[in-house]
Design an enzyme around this catalytic site. Structure first.
Site, PDB file in Angstrom:
ATOM      1  N   GLY A  33     -35.288 -78.059   7.560  1.00 56.33           N
ATOM      2  CA  GLY A  33     -36.020 -77.021   6.844  1.00 56.33           C
ATOM      3  C   GLY A  33     -35.189 -76.419   5.736  1.00 56.33           C
ATOM      4  CE  LYS A  53     -29.080 -70.254   5.652  1.00 56.77           C
ATOM      5  NZ  LYS A  53     -29.339 -68.869   6.134  1.00 56.77           N
ATOM      6  CG  ASP A 149     -36.276 -62.304   6.883  1.00 57.41           C
ATOM      7  OD1 ASP A 149     -37.457 -61.916   6.740  1.00 57.41           O
ATOM      8  OD2 ASP A 149     -35.839 -63.346   6.394  1.00 57.41           O
TER       9      ASP A 149
END
Length: 336
Positions: A33, A53, A149
């Site tokens: 993703g 990441k 978030d």
């Protein structure tokens, strides 16, 4: 290592369980993703699956990637909890900046909410309780950590569907008590529209209660799963929240909201529990942060529900608590 990151690494306590990974030993596989400041890949390390990441470091994303790196290392480098994704370490190679995490085999919660029947009722409750436990742990840290978030895309599920809060790139550190407010930069609006607390958008202020707001929206989404429909039309989350706040104070308002939000076709649906969880959600999404409950108050309500179900409540700082939940929901954890 780049000098700009050295202070962040040096601030970590001696018992921080993260390591510096050598770039030439990291192997990048399938893309899992992509977010605003980076792309995540599946990889392997010592025969174990990991997730890497890779932060963007060009143009508009340069400063955001730097802040994301610092926030995640600082927030996750020295704390661990069953409901927080485990940061294994980092890698810096020239202009490449990477964060290495445990691999979450069941992806993010949003993927599971795309189909109503993938998550039955008990599994949804287990997920929302786990998210609340993770948030409570952040809000009890000294200093307090606010995530800012919380949304389905940032709730990852492991092989047992244990929920873990992820993506701390927008996290902030509060040096005071849980009711303290942090002023944000005039250009800063951390979070995602729909899940973002109104005080962040309108006043550029954030607190632990901002996370509670996002949690309330997440809870409402789990109770529904499908897009919210008003007058036969699909509406965005923030529009629906505005409608719910207005209707809630009207006579029979709760029932109106219940009829729109609650998806009673979810396998194992419980009407009484649904009403209880919806009421929690409506308290969490109040516009005034001072009128929202703290996440500990929410957990006390969950404790009451557990006792009614005959489950002994044990704080999740003790791993056995999740073992008890696992036994309770063992059938729910198995995919059909």
């Amino acid at each position: 290592m780049l000098k700009e990151y050295q202070p962040t690494i040096e601030l970590l306590p001696f018992n921080a369980r993260i390591q510096s990974f050598p770039y030439n030993e990291l192997k990048f596989g399938t893309s899992l993703g992509e977010g605003a400041f980076g792309k995540v890949y599946q990889s392997h390390w010592n025969n174990n699956k990991i997730a890497i990441k890779v932060l963007k470091r060009n143009g508009f994303h340069n400063e955001g990637a730097k802040k994301s790196f610092i926030s995640e290392v600082h927030a996750l480098g020295s704390i661990q909890h069953i409901n927080l994704v485990h940061l294994l370490g980092y890698c810096i190679k020239g202009s490449k900046h990477m964060l290495v995490y445990e691999y979450m085999s069941n992806s993010s919660l949003d993927k599971w909410l795309e189909e109503d029947n993938l998550l039955d009722w008990d599994r949804r409750l287990c997920i929302i309780m786990g998210v609340a436990q993770g948030l409570a742990h952040l809000h009890k840290c000294n200093p307090i950590i606010v995530h800012l978030d919380i949304k389905p895309q940032n709730i990852l599920l492991d092989q047992d569907h244990t929920p873990k809060l992820a993506d701390f790139g927008l996290a902030k550190i509060l040096d005071g008590k849980d009711e303290d407010v942090m002023r944000l930069a005039s250009t800063s609006t951390p979070g995602t529209i729909g899940y973002m607390a109104p005080e962040i958008q309108e006043k550029k202020q954030a607190s632990a209660k901002s996370d509670v707001y996002s949690f309330g929206v997440l809870l409402m989404k789990l109770l529904n799963g499908s897009p919210f429909i008003l007058n036969g039309n699909e509406v965005r989350i923030h529009k629906f929240i505005q409608w719910a706040r207005k209707v809630h104070v009207e006579e029979n308002g709760f029932q109106q909201i219940f009829n729109v939000v609650i998806n009673n076709s979810i396998s194992g649906f419980d009407d009484t529990e649904a009403k209880s969880f919806l009421e929690i959600s409506l308290q969490c999404i109040k516009k005034d942060p001072n009128q929202r409950p703290g996440i500990q108050e929410v957990l006390q309500h969950f404790e009451g529900l557990n006792k009614k179900k005959g489950i002994q409540y044990i704080p999740t700082s003790i791993p056995v608590y999740f073992n008890i939940l696992s036994k309770r929901f063992v059938s729910a954890f198995k995919l059909k």
